[in-house]
Design a protein around this motif. Sequence first.
Motif, PDB file in Angstrom:
ATOM      1  N   UNK A 271       4.375   5.874  -4.959  1.00 42.70           N
ATOM      2  CA  UNK A 271       5.006   5.633  -6.268  1.00 42.70           C
ATOM      3  C   UNK A 271       6.467   5.268  -6.128  1.00 42.70           C
TER       4      UNK A 271
ATOM      5  N   UNK B 134       0.824  -1.207   0.000  1.00 44.08           N
ATOM      6  CA  UNK B 134       0.000   0.000   0.000  1.00 44.08           C
ATOM      7  C   UNK B 134       0.854   1.251   0.000  1.00 44.08           C
ATOM      8  N   UNK B 135       1.882   1.274   0.883  1.00 48.24           N
ATOM      9  CA  UNK B 135       2.709   2.474   0.931  1.00 48.24           C
ATOM     10  C   UNK B 135       3.504   2.629  -0.349  1.00 48.24           C
ATOM     11  N   UNK B 136       3.931   1.517  -0.934  1.00 52.38           N
ATOM     12  CA  UNK B 136       4.684   1.620  -2.181  1.00 52.38           C
ATOM     13  C   UNK B 136       3.821   2.215  -3.284  1.00 52.38           C
ATOM     14  N   UNK B 137       2.599   1.739  -3.376  1.00 50.06           N
ATOM     15  CA  UNK B 137       1.705   2.255  -4.409  1.00 50.06           C
ATOM     16  C   UNK B 137       1.410   3.730  -4.172  1.00 50.06           C
ATOM     17  N   UNK B 138       1.141   4.068  -2.908  1.00 48.92           N
ATOM     18  CA  UNK B 138       0.773   5.444  -2.591  1.00 48.92           C
ATOM     19  C   UNK B 138       1.872   6.417  -2.923  1.00 48.92           C
TER      20      UNK B 138
END
Lengths: 446, 352, 279
Positions: free
Chosen positions: A102, A96-100
Amino acid sequence: MRLRSLSRFTVAAITVPAIALGAAACSSSSGGSSSGSDTGSGGSGTTLTYWASNQAPSLDKDKEVLTPVLAQFTQQTGIKVNLEVIGWNDLQTRIQTAITSNSGPDVLNIGNTWAASLQATGAFMPYDSAAFTAIGGKEKFVKPAMDTGGAPGQDPTSVPYLGLAYGLYYNKQMLKDAGIQPPTTWEEMVAAAQKLTNTAKSTYGFALAAGSYTENVHFAFINGSQNGGEWFDSAGKPTFTSDANVQGVLRYLNLMQKDKVVNASNAQYDNGTKAVNDFATKKVAMILNQNNADNSIQSNGMKSDEYGVVPFPAPTGGQKIATFIAGINMSIFKNTKNKDAALQFVKFMTSPETQKTLGKPFSSLPVLKGETPVFTDNPEEAKTFADIYANMSKPLPLVPGEDQFESTVGKAMNTMFAKIATGGTVSADDVKAALKDAQDQVAAAS
Amino acid sequence: MSASAIREDDQATTALRSKVTTTKKKKKARRPSPRRSRWLPYLLLLPAVIMELLIHIVPMLVGIWMSFIKLTKIYIANWSAAPWAGFQNYAIAVDFDASIGAALLQSFFVTAAFSLLALGISWGLGMAAAVALQQPFRGRGLVRTIFLVPYALPAYAGILTWNFMLQRDTGLVNHVLVDNLHLTGDRPFWLLGGNAFASIVTVAVWRLWPFAFLSLMAGLQSIPSDLYEAAAVDGAGNLRQWRHITLPSLRPVNLVLILVLFLWTFNDFNTPYVLFGNGQPAGGDLISFHIYNASFLTWNFGIGSAMSVLLLLFLFVVTAAYLLITRERNTTPKAASKPAPKAPARTEDSHA
Amino acid sequence: MRNTTGFKVFRGVTLTLLGLFTLIPLYAMVSSSLKPLADVQGTFTWWPTNLTIQPFIDMWSTVPLARYFVNSLIICTCATVASVILAIIAAFAVSRFRFRGRGVFTTTVLSTQMFPGILFLLPLFIIFVNINSATGIQLVGSYFGLILTYLTFSLPFSVWMLVGYFDSIPKELDEAAMVDGCGPLGALWRVVLPAARPGVIAVAIYSFMTAWGEVLFASVMTTDENRTLAVGLRQYSTYQNVYWNQIMAASLVVSIPVVIGFLLVQRHFVAGMTAGAVK
């Protein structure tokens, strides 16, 4: 003097923390950034960042298994791989944090049931025909496994990497002593379990992870599917309250409630390993587990010839679904700077040689057509699981709301098991009401 | 006799204080305009303010903004594309007839009950221990250290141990209750059903009371012992001394301690998360954990943020009320360590 | 307090009950750390029947415990030192000065305690990543980010508690010192801090313990190299097994230094300001 002491103190008060922090920053900046580093699209000298999930008995063991494999990859292609193994407790949050932000790895493992949900975020690279050619072709994968790659009708954003399936493990000796054959239908299974339950001796027919919402929802799905039920319609709307699903869930709950072949304490088992433990220490005769239970069973003292496996049976006349297609898929982040290198990596990890190397330590089923499972030395067990995986399996709903389905229905089942365990009763109407609640939550959130 | 001596003492102190004040005033008149002193408090606050802005305030504001948009997994890679939701997330959260709102409300009540109980018991135990250890005795240091160990243990380990102890078949608690003490024949569940509430309060208190103990112990140390001696000479018993010296002297510490204990227990996430794992029984559904399960686990950050903002508003109101009430009782303009109301009380004592 | 019989009874009862309450779970931990895995997963027994120290050996390899321990020590110590310093000067300002914005500062700082931690996570992560790309200072995946985060987490409470402790030290003491010729900060250093030493120690302990046990942000902000203990302990619960005995063993071992630290520090909880400073 007043002036001097003031400024000395103020200066100290502000610089000391600054120095401390600065020192800490300098000494530790070797953390290894989590974003794909180095430019260059795939020649030697590139470094890939890879997030692996926990498949071995410990995270360190995962590292131990993967390091020589990755070294081989580097030798073949010149591409270095920066490996990080992440436990299941943390993996979803990290993603989730990676996607958020980028900023994430180049390649990562995902639980294959997350595939459609993650696809909906738009953060993962779709495998178009060019990508498939680069990794060795779509046809090399077993069809049911490939179906889990993403929602139907779109390019998938993940490809199968490790396969897993549920099986019914039974204690050969206990069944033999009671004169029972391994069950082939649900009714036979319940009868066998009842014969093997002896509350005076604290042995039970079954152990279930009745407090684990993931295990519970898996069986809600399998049992519902055996009745022909669907959990989402073709438009993606939840259809939890159909009779097939209600009866399927009730049937599973009744193992503890009506049939009484499950110890009420199992309502506290919040992961599968506790049930496996009961099985390995011969407190229960049968368990339902994915094929990677072998490692745990044997490390707890039971030998591989003491237990056998059959497919999870359906009621007479029901559809022969024994498992959902479990396993791990591999995805590539859309904004990776090393697309070609990443594709080469995926090709390598899904090649027959690598799959054979990883099959035993990760206890996985092969995702490639025509391969025999190597996770066990028992040829019968291998054959049974291969059959289950290829012929008696169905993917969990391939919709973006799949994770909500899991958490709402699973937790509803946790509550119902808890009610049964503490002396209450759950009727078909109660099940329907609980499923309706779950359905409302999923509908509201989409 | 001694009462009047004390009163004289008080008067002497007051006299000295006014003398110091006048001296200060005179000094102030003589000193040149203190530009430096005016900036000083701001300078001292600056580092703390910068850190707070960076780590707390700005993320909090972003979090609040998140509650007004429809931030689900579809938009999380690209926040600016997320559609404006206005108050829709809030409407869903407070719709107490629908399942999401109803569950939130129930979680709120459970949390309130939990918080008050855990706070009350922890404070009581901390106070009892701090008072009991006020006088030196052999082994006092060791006892203090032992009491602080639950607090020193990593949260995960401590709570996991309790999970281990509360297991129905293999846990220590049932072993003691059923096998050793034969208090009940039926093995109760502690992590499911109705007993889950008792379990979570116990675990929270186990970890929290040493902290109250620590704070109160530090506060007790700065009460001058001659206050107690004077009162003892006066004939005040231990209980009276506690009520009229200890409690008032601890007022500034207590003020903060109780408020903070309330806020921590209300916002507690770790305890239910580790104690119940994926279980989440109704009796242990604390609101922070509930919000996490109802939203973040399913990528519904918009609704999760809205619920968090509502929680924030509630706690804000409670805190403001608490501070207002306690400030009203504090309007007697004396520094807290010189308890002004004591004088009449002590007079009572000597005549009692 | 007088050492009356009543007091002695009260003390005895309190200490016994609290002692049992504290020690029994600790005993469960210790005894579990000395049992083989099979025993720990079976019915509870008071005394380990198969005493073994194997868990203490295995725990170093199941999870890279030593590395996590060092990481935690570094991060928590830096965060504590920084946090205490910042809190002392901030609390001194709030306690001793009347200035514009004092109310706003204290209210805002207090309100940060009311926000559930989970909500800070995503925004903070994004801020850190943006700082990284703008300035090159690495905050995610390094000690620095966590140190900044932890020092701020404990700041509000530390400031509040220190304001309370400072408030209970009469301003006359400051003024007496300033009459002697040092500025307000000199008064802080020479008079207020020594008198508030128990409070400062309590706040330092609190800051350290907050950082020590924090899991959520540590799991997101660190990579394997700088992972902390709190996250590391969770890794004993793997896909295939929960190594209870090793978890207990690891927890004990990593708590010992902290407990020893307490033993040393708690000697400083001396009787506070010397009576007669004002009189």
